[in-house]
Design an enzyme around this catalytic site. Structure first.
Site, PDB file in Angstrom:
ATOM      1  CD  GLU A  45      16.906  93.528  56.064  1.00 58.00           C
ATOM      2  OE1 GLU A  45      16.015  94.058  55.385  1.00 58.00           O
ATOM      3  OE2 GLU A  45      17.257  93.954  57.192  1.00 58.00           O
ATOM      4  CG  ASP A  49      16.595  91.830  48.837  1.00 59.05           C
ATOM      5  OD1 ASP A  49      15.552  91.163  48.753  1.00 59.05           O
ATOM      6  OD2 ASP A  49      16.792  92.846  48.162  1.00 59.05           O
ATOM      7  CG  ASP A 118      13.915  92.578  57.793  1.00 57.65           C
ATOM      8  OD1 ASP A 118      13.530  92.541  56.607  1.00 57.65           O
ATOM      9  OD2 ASP A 118      13.667  93.520  58.569  1.00 57.65           O
ATOM     10  CD  GLU A 121      15.270  89.808  52.637  1.00 53.86           C
ATOM     11  OE1 GLU A 121      14.451  89.926  51.716  1.00 53.86           O
ATOM     12  OE2 GLU A 121      15.664  90.783  53.325  1.00 53.86           O
TER      13      GLU A 121
END
Length: 225
Positions: A45, A49, A118, A121
Site C-alpha cells: 500500500e 500510493d 488501501d 493501492e
C-alpha cells in the site's frame, strides 16, 4: 501458485494477469488475517500510493499543459485520495476477493472505504513489482479513465466549499458532529453529520473522521443545490 476462480476473474476485471500471483495474493491480504508466514498488504500500500501519485501527476501535466501548480494540486488530490481509490476498487469488485479476518468480514470490511482504498493501492504496487512502472501506469490510466479529464468538478474541497456557502449567507461556519462510531478499534467506522446554523444537515459514513466529514459536507452541498 494456483489461484482461485474468483481471483482469476478479478484479474480480468483488473485488466492485468500476474506473472507472480503471490504478489496479488499479498496485495489482497488485510492485516486482520496476516501471520508470520502470510504478510499483509501494508508495505505494498505504501509503495502503491507513490506509484499512483507519479502516474497521476504526469497525466495531469499532459492533460492540461497550461495549468498552474495551484490548479493542478487540488486535481491531483482528488484523483489520489482514498475515496477515489475506493471508488475504483468498487468498480472492479475488489472487495469480493479481499482476504479478511472473521471480525472484519462480520463488520462489513469488504465495503469499507479505507480497506478498499488501501487494497487498491496495494494492487497497483503489486503490478509495479510484477512488471514495472509502465504496466502499472497503463492499468491506472485505464481504471481511472475519464476521471482524469473530468477531475475539475471533484477537485474542490467539500468542507471549504460548504464553509464559503455558509459565510456568503451570513451564517456561522458549519459544525461536524459524530453521530455514531462502529466497528473494531483497529478499523472504526464513523458517521458524521455536517450541520448548518439553521439546523439543515446531511450525514455520511466512512472509515475515518476526515473522510466522513468531507462526504457529509459534499452530501449537504448537493442537498442545498
Amino acid at each position: 501458485m494456483k489461484l482461485s476462480a474468483e481471483i482469476k476473474a478479478f484479474q480480468k476485471r483488473l485488466g492485468y494477469e500476474f506473472k507472480d500471483p503471490e504478489l496479488l495474493v499479498r496485495a489482497l491480504t488485510h492485516g486482520s488475517v496476516s501471520s508470520a508466514t502470510r504478510p499483509d498488504n501494508q508495505r505494498l500500500e505504501f509503495l502503491g500510493d507513490r506509484v499512483l501519485g507519479l502516474v497521476m501527476a504526469t497525466a495531469l501535466l499532459e492533460a492540461d499543459k497550461k495549468a498552474s501548480e495551484g490548479q493542478l494540486a487540488p486535481r491531483f488530490n482528488a484523483l489520489v485520495r482514498k475515496e477515489a481509490c475506493a471508488d475504483v476498487a468498487r468498480q472492479i469488485d475488489l472487495g469480493e476477493v479481499l482476504k479478511l479476518g472473521r471480525s472484519e468480514m462480520l463488520s462489513g470490511g469488504r465495503r469499507k472505504q479505507a480497506l478498499l482504498g488501501d487494497a487498491m493501492e496495494a494492487v497497483i504496487a503489486a503490478i509495479y513489482r510484477d512488471t514495472g512502472f509502465e504496466a502499472a501506469g497503463d492499468v491506472i490510466l485505464a481504471l481511472w479513465g475519464d476521471r482524469i479529464h473530468n477531475v475539475e468538478a471533484d477537485a474542490r474541497d467539500a468542507k471549504t466549499a460548504l464553509q464559503e456557502w455558509a459565510q456568503a449567507r451570513g451564517q456561522k461556519p458549519p459544525s461536524y458532529v459524530e453521530v455514531r462510531r462502529s466497528g473494531p478499534d483497529h478499523a472504526p467506522v464513523f458517521t458524521i453529520a455536517a450541520r448548518l446554523q439553521d439546523g439543515t444537515e446531511a450525514q455520511a459514513t466512512a472509515g475515518s473522521k476526515r473522510q466522513a466529514e468531507q462526504a457529509a459536507a459534499k452530501a449537504l452541498l448537493e442537498r442545498l443545490g
